[in-house]
Design a protein around this motif. Structure first.
Motif, PDB file in Angstrom:
ATOM      1  N   GLU A  27       0.822  -1.271   0.032  1.00 31.63           N
ATOM      2  CA  GLU A  27       0.000   0.143   0.077  1.00 31.63           C
ATOM      3  C   GLU A  27       0.833   1.248   0.106  1.00 31.63           C
ATOM      4  OE1 GLU A  27      -2.374   2.186   3.459  1.00 31.63           O
ATOM      5  OE2 GLU A  27      -3.497   0.211   2.728  1.00 31.63           O
ATOM      6  N   GLU A  62      -3.243   0.008  -3.425  1.00 26.24           N
ATOM      7  CA  GLU A  62      -4.101  -0.609  -2.466  1.00 26.24           C
ATOM      8  C   GLU A  62      -3.917  -1.873  -2.344  1.00 26.24           C
ATOM      9  OE1 GLU A  62      -8.695  -0.664  -0.609  1.00 26.24           O
ATOM     10  OE2 GLU A  62      -8.208   0.249  -2.669  1.00 26.24           O
ATOM     11  N   ASP A  63      -3.382  -2.649  -1.397  1.00 26.06           N
ATOM     12  CA  ASP A  63      -3.269  -4.014  -0.978  1.00 26.06           C
ATOM     13  C   ASP A  63      -3.019  -5.013  -2.408  1.00 26.06           C
ATOM     14  OD1 ASP A  63      -3.776  -6.417   0.397  1.00 26.06           O
ATOM     15  OD2 ASP A  63      -5.742  -6.741  -0.232  1.00 26.06           O
ATOM     16  N   VAL A  64      -1.761  -4.518  -2.942  1.00 23.72           N
ATOM     17  CA  VAL A  64      -1.188  -5.277  -4.098  1.00 23.72           C
ATOM     18  C   VAL A  64      -0.241  -6.487  -3.582  1.00 23.72           C
ATOM     19  CG1 VAL A  64       0.572  -5.168  -5.898  1.00 23.72           C
ATOM     20  CG2 VAL A  64      -1.199  -3.361  -5.781  1.00 23.72           C
ATOM     21  N   ASN A  71      -5.311  -0.987  -7.742  1.00 29.40           N
ATOM     22  CA  ASN A  71      -5.393  -2.250  -7.429  1.00 29.40           C
ATOM     23  C   ASN A  71      -5.180  -3.155  -8.518  1.00 29.40           C
ATOM     24  OD1 ASN A  71      -7.319  -2.350  -4.783  1.00 29.40           O
ATOM     25  ND2 ASN A  71      -8.298  -0.670  -6.247  1.00 29.40           N
TER      26      ASN A  71
END
Length: 382
Positions: A10, A20-22, A211
């Motif tokens: 993030e 975000e949340d890769v 994302n």
């Protein structure tokens, strides 16, 4: 050789969430392309991997080592930038040898290694030139040689071909592919160019709004997109709105803008929770559409659509009028008005046929070749 693991990565800039949340694992020796529109977070992800940005949250591992908080100079990575970032006061050879000098390698050895790398990218004859006098493609080769000279475990490429013209970019794509095959090192390549990604990548990671939406082999992400965004982003397609008219054990019938109904066969024996009255968007890619003169199929004036079953497959057909013809080099694009809705069909020049604006034609396709998406963009499992 190095495997890369990104876990819950993030990045925030104040209140702005850029990534975000890769989470993804990049295999040892793989060439992964991060593909997405501007602002999708792909370059920010690469910069975190390079050590040029610090993640707000998450973890980066290269091989067995956690490098999340390590600066760029302590990582076994090298980066090729979009603007090449060559030193104007150094010769081509000195540019390529710079990283080796920083590693403490002696003058004679680093000159020899730099020459070898210039030969690999076909730039040895320019060793004593000022890089500012080179063409864009030549500068890109020098930048690539400089990054490869330090023998990184991971090579990161941040839209390195975006400043090149189309022909030169295509040539460099082939060269990059060959260099990767020769070195067998891990490459992560960021691009917004779909053709570039499909040419280079072992796998493609599609990014949108920070994302990582889908990761897969090029053929997989194209033929089996996870959602409507990916379907629309990769290549060209016709999106047609419709409403589910009824479902059976082996098909879904959809009332569409094109005419009476379109039949979608379902291999699973169920309609994936679709119900009568549900809104869906159908995707008709131009390569699945065939065209013929309307009169050759026995059409009648006023006919807008029909769907029939033949030999166990589902054939859909609509009749429309060509609005305009666009020649695009090796292909011809026909814009066709069907029941007030415009769809396009493309053919190679040799297969295009003698169709002109104003001609009435019939468009045919197999229902199994269509994809359907819900209102929220998720794909319907047929």
């Amino acid at each position: 050789m190095s495997e890369i693991t990104l876990s819950g990565l993030e990045k925030r800039y104040g209140d702005e969430l850029a990534v975000e949340d890769v989470s993804v694992t990049i295999d040892d020796g793989e060439l992964l392309c991060l593909l997405g529109p501007s602002g999708s977070g792909k370059s920010t992800t690469l910069r975190m991997l390079a050590g040029l940005e610090t993640p707000t949250d998450g973890e980066i591992r290269i091989g067995d080592e956690n490098v999340t908080d390590r600066p760029a100079y302590e990582r076994t990575t090298a980066t090729v930038f979009q603007d090449w970032a060559l030193f104007p006061h150094k010769t081509v050879l000195e540019n390529v040898a710079f990283g080796l000098k920083m590693q403490g390698i002696g003058k004679d050895e680093r000159r020899e290694q730099a020459h070898e790398m210039l030969e690999r990218v076909r730039m040895a004859e320019y060793a004593d030139d000022n890089p500012m006098n080179l063409s864009g493609g030549q500068k890109q080769r020098v930048a690539l040689a400089r990054s490869l000279a330090v023998n990184p475990d991971v090579l990161l490429l941040d839209e390195p071909l975006s400043n090149l013209d189309k022909r030169l970019s295509e040539d460099m794509q082939i060269e990059l592919r060959e260099i990767h095959a020769e070195l067998e090192e891990t490459f992560v390549h960021v691009t917004h160019d779909q053709d570039e990604a499909f040419t280079l990548a072992d796998r493609i990671g599609i990014m949108a709004d920070g994302n990582l939406v889908q990761v897969g082999e090029p053929n997989e992400v194209y033929q089996n997109p996870k959602n409507q965004f990916i379907e629309g982003f990769l290549g060209d397609t016709n999106f047609v709105e419709g409403t589910v008219e009824r479902t059976t054990l082996d098909s879904i019938r959809v009332e569409t803008e094109l005419g009476r109904e379109v039949i979608l066969p379902t291999a699973s024996g169920e309609a994936d929770a679709l119900a009568e009255g549900d809104s869906v968007t159908l995707s008709l890619r131009p390569e699945v559409l065939s065209i013929e003169p309307a009169e050759s199929a026995g059409s009648e004036d006023g006919e807008t659509a029909h769907a029939v079953r033949t030999d166990g497959s589902t054939t859909n057909s609509v009749v429309g009028t060509i609005e305009n013809v666009l020649y695009r080099g090796s292909t011809v694009r026909y814009s066709v008005v069907v029941n007030g809705t415009t769809v396009f069909v493309e053919r190679t020049v040799g297969d295009a046929g003698a169709f002109d604006a104003g001609d009435e034609i019939r468009i045919n396709w197999d229902g199994a070749d269509l994809l359907a998406f819900r209102d929220n963009g998720s794909r319907v499992d047929l």
